[in-house]
Design a protein around this motif. Structure first.
Motif, mmCIF file in Angstrom:
data_model
loop_
_atom_site.group_PDB
_atom_site.id
_atom_site.type_symbol
_atom_site.label_atom_id
_atom_site.label_comp_id
_atom_site.label_asym_id
_atom_site.label_seq_id
_atom_site.Cartn_x
_atom_site.Cartn_y
_atom_site.Cartn_z
ATOM 1 N N SER A 25 -27.441 82.300 32.431
ATOM 2 C CA SER A 25 -26.874 83.597 32.827
ATOM 3 C C SER A 25 -27.523 84.105 34.107
ATOM 4 O O SER A 25 -26.850 84.592 35.018
ATOM 5 C CB SER A 25 -27.054 84.624 31.707
ATOM 6 N N LEU A 52 -25.506 84.632 37.491
ATOM 7 C CA LEU A 52 -25.460 86.011 37.986
ATOM 8 C C LEU A 52 -26.015 86.105 39.402
ATOM 9 O O LEU A 52 -25.417 86.739 40.274
ATOM 10 C CB LEU A 52 -26.237 86.928 37.046
ATOM 11 N N SER A 53 -27.154 85.470 39.631
ATOM 12 C CA SER A 53 -27.748 85.524 40.973
ATOM 13 C C SER A 53 -26.862 84.822 41.995
ATOM 14 O O SER A 53 -26.713 85.283 43.129
ATOM 15 C CB SER A 53 -29.142 84.894 40.960
ATOM 16 N N LEU A 113 -23.623 87.038 42.535
ATOM 17 C CA LEU A 113 -23.966 88.241 43.309
ATOM 18 C C LEU A 113 -24.290 87.891 44.757
ATOM 19 O O LEU A 113 -23.971 88.649 45.676
ATOM 20 C CB LEU A 113 -25.146 88.960 42.657
ATOM 21 N N SER A 145 -31.106 82.260 43.298
ATOM 22 C CA SER A 145 -30.149 81.366 42.631
ATOM 23 C C SER A 145 -30.492 79.899 42.879
ATOM 24 O O SER A 145 -30.332 79.049 41.985
ATOM 25 C CB SER A 145 -28.727 81.673 43.104
ATOM 26 N N SER A 160 -18.995 79.833 38.946
ATOM 27 C CA SER A 160 -19.296 80.877 39.943
ATOM 28 C C SER A 160 -18.051 81.249 40.739
ATOM 29 O O SER A 160 -17.856 82.416 41.099
ATOM 30 C CB SER A 160 -20.404 80.397 40.885
ATOM 31 N N LEU A 179 -15.573 89.784 41.027
ATOM 32 C CA LEU A 179 -16.769 90.600 41.249
ATOM 33 C C LEU A 179 -16.791 91.159 42.667
ATOM 34 O O LEU A 179 -17.165 92.320 42.888
ATOM 35 C CB LEU A 179 -18.030 89.775 40.984
#
Length: 687
Positions: free
Chosen positions: A23, A27-28, A31, A583, A626, A633
């Protein structure tokens, strides 16, 4: 195939056991990709792009250029037109506060004052093709004849609500709102600028003004005027007020479309000025109380307007440093300095009193007597004309009869007493005085004759008291020039019944500045192409210290927001750099964890190849995941930025394809580098 299924099952089991790290890695990465997309979008959309987009989406049918300092020359105006690809139309400010349409409205007082403004800017346009394509003629035509004007549908709305009345003429035309349901009924009627001849209404322009849309705002002011304690404005009423203010201030809605002769006259006018320095004051050199401050306007005192002044020297020769002050304010200045006595015996000359055979002597309070000097002109014409006006219906007596008895709180009698007829006509005469500036060129019997009486009285008292109460005529004017405080001597040459100061324009000592040197506006129709708007914005933003800008609330808000977004983009740049590194290390660590699970059983070369294949599959799965998460996102972040930093009246362009592609390249780069690192570590471990 069985091996692939087994590897896939192993990978999914591994990811399931590494939920937290997986996760964090995804997420990194996501983002980081979104931060890059947002950053590149904000970089690509510079201030001009963003402002242009907001203006285009605002769907206004106008753009207005304002020049806050200096004036555009004819050559600069032509250059502006060429650079923007649009013919720029010049606006000329109308002198002395503009045309107050309310002076010609039957309902001259009340809530309409809170909504309708004077016409302050004039434009000379004589064909529809110079206006937005949606505009049309509601009635009549553009001003073709001299001394004519075309109104807009917004200005027509004033008369449709409050009626029309020509108060400047005996037996002047009066039209009720009912009669003005047909806009053509207003054609041919007269309107007046202060200190200008009458203008004839030639037509009414349909700009698409929707009275029903603004009805809640109109209703609020109508109720507020009738109530002693008005209610607070609702959100809807406030928003409508802001919208109407915007259109009145910057659009075609409240322009005066005048004939070329009127436009040329006001273009050349130079008699309205304002003080350069906001702290300027005028005071007698021997007395402490200041006479004037920044709230006063001023005119140049020259041969063209000296007839508006009454001079202490009957020859009225204008000299350097001469100043003419408003009589009412000069009297108040003397009162504040205790120069006027508590009471005074004054003479009223017989030729200033109707049917008088001799002068009259009164004991008066000087301040009250002198400040109400114009009232004696009203008294004169009232005594002379009230009976004739009643008998011949020479004024709208029904209106003033109703007003008179309403103010007294009594019923209107069937037969009006002679003594009250005079008071009723005096109300009409006072309205005439209030609606026309002193010294105006409009020929109205009740006004002109009464005004001449007031001027006679002013001249009489200047002569009578110039060596006593009015002897303080040496003044100084103190003002700032840069960091220095300067003073200039002034000579009080005369007084005026007007409300503005008149000063000579002295070489090196010009204390007033023509308003044209401080504000010039040009209005142009907005085209349908974004490129046209972009040219106008580029021209304004590149104009340097000339301080040229688009006078539009959308433009002003967009400029402010673009400056905030300029800071926001660096926040996302920092996020992109930090999250990219994060990441990379997290994904590399995740892949190494996966490899470590099977490391003991992979002693053969084929085993190591299977491990590499497994790493490739894991890397691909991370990339695809991703990719699925990154796009929604990114647009979610963009919507959040718009909500936090962009007002509802503006529009923020969505990230473009290039920004998305750059982020995809970054995603491939991060997961590929993570794969290479993991592969290298495995190889080193095997050796």
């Amino acid at each position: 195939m069985k091996e692939l299924k087994k590897n896939t099952a192993d990978i999914m089991a591994f990811f399931k056991n590494r939920k937290l790290k997986l996760s964090a890695s995804l997420l990194s990465l996501v983002l980081a990709l979104s931060s890059l997309a947002v950053f590149t979008s904000l970089v690509k959309q510079n201030k001009a792009d963003y402002v242009s987009y907001s203006l285009e989406k605002a769907n206004d049918d106008y753009l207005t250029l304002n020049v806050s300092e200096g004036r555009l020359t004819e050559e600069e105006l032509k250059q502006a037109s060429d650079k923007m690809g649009i013919a720029v139309k010049g606006l000329v400010p109308s002198v002395e506060g503009g045309m107050s349409l309310l002076d010609s409205c039957q309902e001259s007082k009340g809530y309409l004052y809170s909504i309708f403004d004077p016409i302050n800017n004039l434009v000379s346009i004589d064909k529809l093709t110079d206006l937005p394509a949606s505009y049309s003629l509601m009635a009549g035509d553009f001003p073709k004849a001299t001394q004519s004007i075309m109104l807009t549908d917004f200005q027509y709305a004033l008369f449709s609500l409050g009626g029309y009345e020509d108060r400047t003429a005996e037996n002047g035309t009066a039209l009720t709102p009912e009669a003005l349901k047909d806009p053509s009924a207003l054609l041919g009627q007269k309107l007046y600028f202060r200190n200008s001849d009458a203008l004839t209404i030639s037509g009414i322009l349909n700009t698409g003004f929707n009275l029903e849309h603004f009805q809640p705002y109109f209703d609020y002011w109508k109720e507020a005027f009738d109530e002693k304690e008005p209610k607070a404005q609702t959100t809807e009423v406030h928003a409508l007020g802001q919208e109407l203010f915007e259109k009145k201030s910057y659009s075609y809605l409240n322009l005066g479309f005048v004939s070329s002769d009127v436009y040329s006259k006001f273009q050349k006018a130079k008699d309205v000025f304002s003080f350069k320095d906001p702290n300027m004051s005028i005071l007698a050199s021997s007395l402490p109380v200041a006479f004037s401050n920044s709230s006063y306007g001023a005119k140049i005192l020259d041969e063209s307007n000296k007839n508006k002044a009454t001079f202490f020297d009957s020859k009225a020769v204008i000299k350097d440093n001469d100043v003419v002050l408003p009589f009412k304010d000069y009297i108040y200045f003397l009162y504040r300095n205790n120069i006027l006595p508590q009471s005074l015996q004054v003479t009223l000359p017989k030729d200033c009193l109707y049917s008088a055979t001799s002068d009259q002597t009164l004991t008066v309070v000087p301040l009250n007597f002198f400040q109400s000097l114009s009232g004696y002109g009203i008294r004169y014409v009232t005594d002379k004309y009230y009976q004739e006006a009643f008998d011949n219906n020479e004024f709208p007596k029904d209106k003033y009869i109703a007003s008179y008895y309403t103010s007294k709180g009594t019923q209107t009698p069937e037969n009006i007493p002679e003594s009250e007829k005079k008071d009723i006509f005096a109300l009409y005469a006072a309205d005439i005085y209030n609606s026309i500036d002193a010294g105006g060129s409009i020929q109205v019997k009740v006004y002109e004759e009464g005004h001449q009486i007031s001027l006679k009285l002013l001249s009489y008292y200047l002569s009578s008291y110039k060596d006593t109460y009015f002897k303080n005529r040496e003044f100084i004017c103190s003002y700032n020039s840069g960091s220095s405080s300067l003073k200039t001597s002034l000579n009080l040459a005369g007084l005026t019944l007007d409300s503005e100061i008149m000063m000579t324009e002295n070489e090196g000592k010009i204390l007033c500045a023509n308003i044209y040197d401080y504000y010039t506006a040009f209005i142009l129709p907005k085209g349908q192409e974004t490129a046209e708007v972009k040219k106008a914005v580029d021209f304004c933003l590149a104009s340097g210290n000339r301080n040229i800008h688009l006078a539009n609330q959308t433009y002003e808000k967009a400029i402010s927001v673009s400056e905030k977004l300029n800071v926001v983009k660096y926040v996302f740049l920092a996020l992109f750099v930090g999250l990219s590194l994060c990441s990379f290390f997290l994904i590399s660590s995740l892949l190494l964890d996966s490899a470590a699970l099977d490391n003991e059983n992979q002693q053969q070369e084929s085993d190591r190849k299977d491990l590499e294949h497994k790493l490739i599959v894991e890397t691909g799965m991370l990339f695809l995941t991703s990719l699925v998460l990154f796009i929604p996102l990114t647009y979610g972040l963009w919507a959040l930025i718009a909500k936090l930093f962009v007002s509802s009246s503006l529009s923020l362009p969505w990230p473009g394809v290039i920004s998305i592609l750059l982020s995809l390249v970054l995603s491939v780069l991060i997961v590929f580098c993570s794969y290479l690192k993991a592969k290298h570590v495995i190889k080193v471990s095997a050796e």
